[in-house]
Every structure is written in structure tokens, then in C-alpha cells.
Motif scaffolding. Sequence first.
Motif, PDB file in Angstrom:
ATOM      1  N   LEU B  56      67.506   8.656  98.764  1.00 53.56           N
ATOM      2  CA  LEU B  56      66.131   8.650  99.266  1.00 53.56           C
ATOM      3  C   LEU B  56      65.917   9.743 100.299  1.00 53.56           C
ATOM      4  N   PRO B  57      64.665  10.207 100.435  1.00 50.76           N
ATOM      5  CA  PRO B  57      64.369  11.095 101.553  1.00 50.76           C
ATOM      6  C   PRO B  57      64.525  10.322 102.864  1.00 50.76           C
ATOM      7  N   ASP B 133      55.620  11.932  96.500  1.00 46.84           N
ATOM      8  CA  ASP B 133      54.922  12.890  95.643  1.00 46.84           C
ATOM      9  C   ASP B 133      55.283  12.723  94.174  1.00 46.84           C
ATOM     10  N   GLY B 134      56.103  11.714  93.840  1.00 48.37           N
ATOM     11  CA  GLY B 134      56.465  11.470  92.444  1.00 48.37           C
ATOM     12  C   GLY B 134      57.621  12.311  91.958  1.00 48.37           C
ATOM     13  N   LYS B 135      58.234  13.093  92.866  1.00 44.41           N
ATOM     14  CA  LYS B 135      59.366  13.923  92.449  1.00 44.41           C
ATOM     15  C   LYS B 135      60.673  13.133  92.549  1.00 44.41           C
ATOM     16  N   VAL B 136      61.602  13.442  91.658  1.00 39.33           N
ATOM     17  CA  VAL B 136      62.931  12.834  91.735  1.00 39.33           C
ATOM     18  C   VAL B 136      63.642  13.415  92.959  1.00 39.33           C
ATOM     19  N   PHE B 163      67.865  17.034  87.583  1.00 39.91           N
ATOM     20  CA  PHE B 163      66.623  16.263  87.676  1.00 39.91           C
ATOM     21  C   PHE B 163      65.987  16.347  89.059  1.00 39.91           C
ATOM     22  N   LYS B 164      66.775  16.792  90.019  1.00 37.88           N
ATOM     23  CA  LYS B 164      66.308  16.857  91.395  1.00 37.88           C
ATOM     24  C   LYS B 164      65.043  17.708  91.498  1.00 37.88           C
ATOM     25  N   GLY B 165      64.002  17.172  92.145  1.00 33.55           N
ATOM     26  CA  GLY B 165      62.792  17.950  92.365  1.00 33.55           C
ATOM     27  C   GLY B 165      61.842  17.972  91.183  1.00 33.55           C
TER      28      GLY B 165
END
Lengths: 202, 210
Positions: B56-57, B133-136, B163-165
Amino acid sequence: MKLYEFFTKGLIKENIIFGMVLGLCPTLATTTSAKNGINMGIAMVIVMVGSNFFISLIRHMVPSKVRIPVYIVIIAAFTTIIELLMKAYTPDIYAQLGIYIPLIVANCVPLVSAESSAAKYPPLPSILSGAGTGVGVILAFAVLGGVRELLGNGTLYEIRVLPQNLKTFMIFVMPPGAFICLGFLVAGFAKVRDRIYPKKAA
Amino acid sequence: MSHKKARPDTLLNMAGILIAVAVVSGVALAYVHSATASICLAAESAKKIESAKKILPDFDNKPSDKMRRFLVDANDNIKEIDPESSLDDKSKECLCEYFPATKGGVPVGAAITTFTNKGYSGHFVLMVGIGADGKVTEVSVIDHKETPGLGAQMVEDPFRTQFKGRVGGKPFVVKQDGGDVQAITGATISSRAFCDALNRAYKVFAEASK
């Protein structure tokens, strides 16, 4: 037969993988890397030492007609115990090898060990024999896994040996590569074994 | 063979020894199982929380407090269930868990455990971090049985990190099927299943954000 010979015969003279070419399912399936092969070998040693001990203890009580089912139940119990313990204490190894552990029951290595030593000898030689056969398995798996990992992935025990940008042979990590490697290793092994233990005239 | 000392093959002897061995083995197994069950469970949930932290961020709440659970059936129908309810083995197979993350009260995304049944060895479980923002943000493999050295490479770079980003608005599809996901060499089935699990996570994400 001297006591130590129960242990040493399983290493090279009667190596169950390269010499007798038994137990091929885990041999081919789990030796994608040296580490996987060694971990699988360790699991098999524990199963064989444990099951050989108990089979040897009850060897006089078992009528010979039902001995195979009895051995299988004991081997299966040990295998499942190892599986549960791995799941609890070494989840990372379990994640890699989990599905192959139950196969220890279905392959013939522990059964051959039970039938050839535990069914005939007292507990101590039986344990030694199980341990020797098992260490033979570890050696075979380590060599096969190492060769496949090196050729297929360019690493040895997860340490990079070949240059990163060198194209490796993917096939050696896949099942056909296992057969090819095994073929050459069995042939090479036979040569080495015959050097060490010259065949008596048949 | 030194079976001369062995007991004669009478029915009673044979049945007796089989029953005795089976009972002793059964008791031993039951004991080991009950002794390790709680350790297994603890290891599993520790792994989940650890994974949530990694994928997670930056966040400052405790995502497990507001966990929501969804059951996703074979046709991708999503049903929310009580997070405290106990599940049978069958529903555990189609469970997605949703861990929302906030920083200073503002939602920053969620970690979602998702699954697929299309792996080379069937079922496997991933945890996907999705930003606000819906990004992985990151994907982590929780539990799998894929082939060591092949499908199991999905745990490693570069497959997993590609898949990142990415934004999961439209489904992830491998190149072989006309998409833009680089599959693992020799493990297209595992790669496809990986995408399937990711797409399921986005469905749950959409459902949970409703």
C-alpha cells in the motif's frame, strides 16, 4: 554387513535415484533448482528415518500379506506430519514444495527402503539405512537441481554464476530438460560407481 | 526374506494390525494437526498484514479494522458478507478481503486479497494494492501451488512488477491473447490466471467503492 554399511550403501553403491532410477516423480518435478531439490530431499530423509524406525519396531507383528498396506499407512502418516510441520514453521519452503510433499507417499523410495531394510533388520540399522538412502536422495537431487538451475537459469543455489545477459536454456527448468539431464547424469553416475565398486564377474 | 518370524496370515491378525496401525497414525495426525493449526493460521494472517504494509502507499490507519469481505462466485457475482462470520472451506475458496487504507482520514487506497481458479494447479491467492487513483501500487502473492521454476516465477521480478503503476480500468490481458501483459516464458496459463485474479480485485474494488 557392518553397521556403518547400512548408511553408506545408500550413498553411491545403491543410490536409489541414479543407481536404481526409482522415485522419478519427485526427482523430475522438484529439482528445478538446487535449493528445491535439497529441501525435498531433507523432507524425504525425515520421512524415511521415522517410518523405518516404526516399521522395524513392529516388523514381527505384521502378517506378510498385509505388510504393504501397513507400511503405506505409516509412511503416509509421517509424510502428512512433515507437511503440517512445514506449513506451520517453514511457510516459504511449503509455498515452493507444498504440492509435492504428499507425493512422497505415492513414490516408491520410502517403500523400497521399508521393504529392503526395515522389514528385516532391528531399528538401529533400519534408521541408518533410511538415513543413508535419504542422503543419497539429497545428493542426487542437489546435483540434478544444480545442473538444471545452472543451465536453465544461470544461477546455482540462487547465486548468479553465469552473466545476467547470457541466454540460458529455459528447457532445462521445464520437464523435458529434467529427463535430458537425468539421462546424462545416470550414465555418468554408472561410470563413476563402477570405478569405485568394480562389478564382480556375474 | 526373514518373514519366518512374522505372524501367520489369519484374518484376525491382518485386520487387527491394520486397525491398530490406522488408529495410532490417525491419533498422531490429529495431534499434530491441532498443534499446528493455530500456528498456520497466525502465520497466514501475519503474512497478510505484512503484505498489506508492503503493497500500500503510505498510510496511518490499521487496515484490518475496517476490513470488508466479499464472496465472488464463478460468474463474478459479488456478494458482501459479514467480516466476522465464519466460513466453510468452500466459501474460503472464493473470498476476497478488502482492507481500506487512509492517511489523516483521507482514503489513499486499499489492499485487496483476490484469487483465481485458473492457475496451472488451480486456486491461488494474490494481494493487490490499489491507490485512490485506481493504479496498482504493488501485487504480492499470498499462497500458490504453481510449478516451481515456472509459474512460481510470478512471485519474482520482472513479471509481478510490470503491473506497478498500471490502471486497472480495462482488464489485464496477456500478449498471447491480444493484451499487453508480458507472460512468463513457459507459464502462460499461470500468467493468464494472475491477470484473472487482478481483474477480480478491480471488480471488488469497484463494488467496495460504490
